[in-house]
Design a protein around this motif. Structure first.
Motif, PDB file in Angstrom:
ATOM      1  N   ARG A  94       0.986  -1.571   0.225  1.00  0.00           N
ATOM      2  CA  ARG A  94      -0.182  -0.149  -0.165  1.00  0.00           C
ATOM      3  C   ARG A  94       0.980   1.445   0.549  1.00  0.00           C
ATOM      4  NH1 ARG A  94      -3.768  -0.538   4.566  1.00  0.00           N
ATOM      5  NH2 ARG A  94      -4.133   1.410   4.239  1.00  0.00           N
ATOM      6  N   ARG A  95       2.021   0.991   0.163  1.00  0.00           N
ATOM      7  CA  ARG A  95       2.987   2.164   0.368  1.00  0.00           C
ATOM      8  C   ARG A  95       2.489   3.001  -1.029  1.00  0.00           C
ATOM      9  NH1 ARG A  95       8.780   1.496  -1.230  1.00  0.00           N
ATOM     10  NH2 ARG A  95       8.859  -0.992  -1.722  1.00  0.00           N
ATOM     11  N   GLU A 141       7.174  -8.463  -0.781  1.00  0.00           N
ATOM     12  CA  GLU A 141       6.740  -7.311  -0.027  1.00  0.00           C
ATOM     13  C   GLU A 141       4.418  -7.488  -0.186  1.00  0.00           C
ATOM     14  OE1 GLU A 141       6.997  -3.281   0.173  1.00  0.00           O
ATOM     15  OE2 GLU A 141       8.630  -3.569  -0.553  1.00  0.00           O
ATOM     16  N   ILE A 186       0.393  12.386   1.449  1.00  0.00           N
ATOM     17  CA  ILE A 186       1.201  11.028   2.215  1.00  0.00           C
ATOM     18  C   ILE A 186       0.960  10.548   3.316  1.00  0.00           C
ATOM     19  CG2 ILE A 186       3.406  10.256   2.896  1.00  0.00           C
ATOM     20  CD1 ILE A 186       4.214  11.393   0.711  1.00  0.00           C
ATOM     21  N   ARG A 187       0.560  11.746   4.579  1.00  0.00           N
ATOM     22  CA  ARG A 187       0.096  11.578   5.348  1.00  0.00           C
ATOM     23  C   ARG A 187      -1.297  11.398   6.049  1.00  0.00           C
ATOM     24  NH1 ARG A 187       4.557  11.593   8.697  1.00  0.00           N
ATOM     25  NH2 ARG A 187       6.196  12.525   8.211  1.00  0.00           N
ATOM     26  N   CYS A 216      -3.673   9.170   2.329  1.00  0.00           N
ATOM     27  CA  CYS A 216      -2.772   7.999   2.950  1.00  0.00           C
ATOM     28  C   CYS A 216      -2.325   7.264   3.657  1.00  0.00           C
ATOM     29  CB  CYS A 216      -2.264   7.420   1.678  1.00  0.00           C
ATOM     30  SG  CYS A 216      -2.748   7.814   0.103  1.00  0.00           S
ATOM     31  N   GLU A 247       0.592   7.375   5.295  1.00  0.00           N
ATOM     32  CA  GLU A 247       1.699   6.432   6.026  1.00  0.00           C
ATOM     33  C   GLU A 247       2.758   7.608   6.377  1.00  0.00           C
ATOM     34  OE1 GLU A 247       2.145   3.638   4.534  1.00  0.00           O
ATOM     35  OE2 GLU A 247       0.345   2.800   2.745  1.00  0.00           O
ATOM     36  N   THR A 248       3.884   6.928   5.523  1.00  0.00           N
ATOM     37  CA  THR A 248       5.202   8.111   6.129  1.00  0.00           C
ATOM     38  C   THR A 248       5.945   8.859   4.638  1.00  0.00           C
ATOM     39  OG1 THR A 248       6.478   6.439   6.401  1.00  0.00           O
ATOM     40  CG2 THR A 248       4.898   7.068   8.836  1.00  0.00           C
ATOM     41  N   HIS A 249       6.635   9.452   5.121  1.00  0.00           N
ATOM     42  CA  HIS A 249       7.323  10.295   3.464  1.00  0.00           C
ATOM     43  C   HIS A 249       8.369   8.855   3.836  1.00  0.00           C
ATOM     44  CE1 HIS A 249       5.358  13.661   3.948  1.00  0.00           C
ATOM     45  NE2 HIS A 249       6.501  14.220   2.578  1.00  0.00           N
ATOM     46  N   ALA A 279       8.522   5.418   3.472  1.00  0.00           N
ATOM     47  CA  ALA A 279       8.109   4.844   2.787  1.00  0.00           C
ATOM     48  C   ALA A 279       7.102   4.693   1.166  1.00  0.00           C
ATOM     49  CB  ALA A 279       6.729   3.850   4.181  1.00  0.00           C
ATOM     50  N   ALA A 280       6.535   6.098   1.594  1.00  0.00           N
ATOM     51  CA  ALA A 280       5.899   6.509   0.350  1.00  0.00           C
ATOM     52  C   ALA A 280       6.774   7.442  -0.381  1.00  0.00           C
ATOM     53  CB  ALA A 280       4.707   6.881   0.783  1.00  0.00           C
ATOM     54  N   TYR A 281       7.838   8.152   0.211  1.00  0.00           N
ATOM     55  CA  TYR A 281       8.271   9.598  -1.487  1.00  0.00           C
ATOM     56  C   TYR A 281       8.894   9.269  -2.230  1.00  0.00           C
ATOM     57  CZ  TYR A 281      10.058  13.725  -2.487  1.00  0.00           C
ATOM     58  OH  TYR A 281      10.050  14.762  -2.948  1.00  0.00           O
TER      59      TYR A 281
END
Length: 442
Positions: free
Chosen positions: A149-150, A220, A404-405, A408, A410-412, A414-416
């Protein structure tokens, strides 16, 4: 003040802004705080009472930048947010998204999400509304496909803030800001824009697909989280009828531009709001509550953007920035001035983390110069718009943080990385291709 100290001030204040935003600080606090740091390092007086009338000072310059942006674009932000909220509450945006999901299915998970975001964005729906609307659908597809999902933030952003936001004809303000400064139209450079869009779509899509496949090959998988939104199976309007408000916004904005200039966008978005409500009013409990919710979103969006515009105005009035701007304009010279234009837009947009705010700062500086050199205004318009869509997605960008935050979860970290590929690297490629195509006379 020594040039190296000016440069240090610019870099230090930008890095601090990125750090504070990534740590969760509100932009309305972080931006003026970092602007204050830049003003102090640059030796700029803090208050208007300490300088002659009209001379740069921290409070006056920052607030001039803030209010100038609000005065120029508040109605567009307001109507765009209300239009997006009406499309959401009438379930029209959901109908379009679900239709694509049903037709393409899990086999084309990435294409479904990118396509839904692209259609809604090019139809004039606010980027943030698109994100909140499509995320539950993306999550359901990710669950069925068992994808990590990231990668959802990168996919949402790719469909929203790249090839649609800065393309010819788009009703997003990134395509309209150059009009007042350059005397162009929203279709400026459409031939090159079309080619660039194809390049960006192909590159971004296959790069994204490759990243997802590689992550899956490493083991993953999709991870369920408590509080995940559930895609509710509920009644939605006809998806073809739901496209009509988007067509109204596009049609009115393009057909009325020659008579009303940027004000055509106000008329177009108003037409879109009325059309969306009339077609889907049975789903709306209270239209004024819907409009009020959209207004709140508009105020937050324009305030965040104006906050970083104020930071950009402080940067613009430092000797270090002016020296850097002169250098970048000299890089292009008289033979390739579009290179200098692209670099100028990239740098100020990167400083502010805002494509719209950055263009409002830099175009008045470079537009008259380049047009005076004989540069085609349509080419300058398209290069500026495409360049603005790259470094606006650095970690401190308002949309990046929200996507991102908040949307979704997520964290930067993981997702950035994937978001950087789709929203920074791909648009940079698009800007390079545009400069090359215009340079060979296309």
């Amino acid at each position: 003040m020594p040039a190296y100290l000016e440069a240090f001030g610019l870099i230090a204040s930008l890095l601090l802004l990125i750090t504070l935003v990534m740590r969760g600080m509100n932009l309305l606090i972080a931006a003026p705080l970092c602007a204050l740091l830049l003003a102090v390092i640059s030796g700029m007086p803090l208050f208007p009472q300490l300088v002659e009338e009209g001379d740069p000072n921290f409070v006056g310059t920052y607030m001039d930048g803030f209010t100038d942006f609000v005065a120029s674009w508040f109605l567009m932000f307001l109507l765009g947010a209300i239009f997006g909220k009406v499309m959401e509450d009438t379930r029209a945006a959901e109908a379009v998204s679900k239709y694509l999901m049903d037709k393409l299915g899990p086999r084309f998970t990435l294409a479904s999400v990118v396509g839904a975001c692209a259609i809604l964005t090019y139809g004039g729906v606010s980027l943030f509304i698109v994100g909140f609307t499509v995320f539950p659908i993306a999550l359901a597809l990710w669950r069925m496909s068992d994808y990590p999902r990231r990668f959802i933030p990168a996919t949402l952003a790719f469909g929203s803030v790249t090839f649609t936001m800065t393309s010819a004809g788009s009703p997003e303000i990134q395509n309209w800001i150059p009009i007042d400064h350059l005397g162009t139209s929203p279709l400026a450079g459409w031939e090159v824009s079309l080619i660039v869009a194809v390049v960006m779509i192909a590159t971004g899509y296959y790069w994204l697909k490759w990243m997802v496949k590689r992550a899956v090959a490493r083991g993953e998988r999709f991870d369920e989280r408590e509080g995940d939104p559930v895609l509710v199976d509920r009644d939605t309007p006809n998806p073809y009828l739901s496209l009509i408000p988007l067509a109204v916004v596009l049609g009115l904005s393009l057909s009325l531009h020659h008579h009303f200039g940027t004000s055509a966008l106000i008329i177009a978005l108003t037409g879109g709001v009325l059309t969306a409500y009339l077609l889907g009013r049975r789903f709306v409990k209270d239209i004024w509550e819907t409009a009020g919710s959209g207004t709140t979103g508009a105020l937050l969006a324009i305030a965040n953007t104006a906050a970083v515009v104020g930071f950009g105005w402080i940067a613009r009035d430092t000797e270090g920035f002016q020296a850097a701007l002169s250098f970048m304009m000299e890089v292009g010279g008289e033979t390739t001035p579009l290179v200098g234009a692209a670099l100028s837009v990239l740098v100020i947009v990167g400083l502010t983390g805002s494509s719209s705010g950055g263009m409002n700062i830099v175009l008045p500086e470079i537009g008259p110069n380049y047009i005076g050199q004989g540069v085609d205004p349509s080419a300058l318009h398209r290069v500026a718009a495409l360049s603005s869509g790259a470094l606006d997605s650095l970690p401190h960008g308002g949309y990046t943080v929200t996507n991102i935050r908040i949307i979704c979860g997520e964290t930067h970290k993981a997702a950035y990385p994937a978001a950087f590929a789709t929203t920074v690297a791909v648009p940079l490629l698009g800007a390079v291709v545009a400069v090359l195509l215009f340079s060979v006379g296309l």
